[in-house]
Write an enzyme that holds these catalytic residues in place. Structure first.
Site, short mmCIF file in Angstrom:
data_model
loop_
_atom_site.label_atom_id
_atom_site.label_comp_id
_atom_site.label_asym_id
_atom_site.label_seq_id
_atom_site.Cartn_x
_atom_site.Cartn_y
_atom_site.Cartn_z
N LYS A 84 0.76 -1.28 0.04
CA LYS A 84 0.00 0.11 0.00
C LYS A 84 0.81 1.26 0.00
CE LYS A 84 -3.40 2.54 2.76
NZ LYS A 84 -3.25 2.84 4.12
N ASP B 38 -7.44 1.69 0.69
CA ASP B 38 -7.35 1.94 2.17
C ASP B 38 -8.85 1.70 2.68
OD1 ASP B 38 -9.01 4.24 1.30
OD2 ASP B 38 -7.68 5.52 2.76
#
Ligand code: SF4
Length: 222
Positions: free
Chosen positions: A134, A152
């Protein structure tokens, strides 16, 4: 929601392939200011900010980095102080021990293998200590070369509500979004969902009556 309602709602709004571009266009118009909320002036500052943002808010990170980045300007600076000093300087972002170790390891590797610069490729970024997919995705996208779609908590919630994925696992959600969202929008798309998720499609009670995606969303509550 009962299965029959879900099916009916999906039929009402049409297939996701036909909805994705109108969704992007409307969100772009609605959130023209959508961008990363972290403040940074260089690639190294970007990387450090994203590493610090784990388990805390962007506002909190910006508060800490406002002074941090005056003291630590180059990768060498993070290695020139004792570990405990760096821990103190980033304490307010939480998980400071883990983050300080990761930042120092990353800075050492940047100096050793990349001449002190931040690499652009995801497979290189994830080699850096404490940099997961991420973080790598966010950094690569901000550096102008998105190679994936950042997932997210907002991106996950909105992708599910908009019927763009049936998955819950971020890796599978990213795969669905990569198949669906045209590549040229991979960088901006997560920001659009994040800002829409903060302002309109909030977690507890989405404000469907104010939402520009009302007729494109199978989860609308109106
Ligand atoms: S219509 Fe409601 S559930 Fe759907 S995206 Fe908009 S706010 Fe979220």
């Amino acid at each position: 929601m009962p299965r029959s309602f879900v099916r009916e709602a999906r039929t009402r709004v049409g297939p996701k392939r036909a909805r994705i571009l109108p969704i992007i266009e409307r969100l772009r118009a609605e959130h023209a200011d959508a961008r990363i909320a972290l403040r940074y002036r260089s690639d190294v500052e970007l990387l450090v900010s994203v590493m610090l943002s784990a388990q805390t808010t962007d506002v909190n990170v910006n508060r800490v980095t406002a002074t941090l980045f005056e003291k630590y300007r180059r990768p060498e600076d993070y290695l020139a102080v004792p570990l405990e000093e760096l821990e103190r300087d980033i304490y307010a972002t939480g998980f400071f021990r883990q983050k300080a170790r990761a930042i120092r390891g990353t800075m050492a590797l940047l100096l050793e293998d990349y001449d002190g610069r931040v690499p652009r490729r995801i497979e290189e970024l994830v080699r850096l200590p404490g940099v997961a997919r991420k973080t790598a995705n966010v950094v690569a996208a901000e550096l102008g070369d998105p190679q994936g779609v950042v997932v997210d908590t907002h991106v996950r919630r909105l992708s599910q509500r908009l019927g763009l994925t049936r998955h819950d696992d971020p890796v599978k959600i990213e795969r669905d979004l990569q198949r669906l969202v045209p590549r040229e929008h991979w960088g901006i798309f997560p920001h659009l969902l994040i800002w829409h998720g903060r302002r309109v499609c909030v977690a507890r009670s989405p404000r469907c009556a104010e939402c520009v995606l009302l007729d494109l969303c199978p989860s609308s509550r109106l």
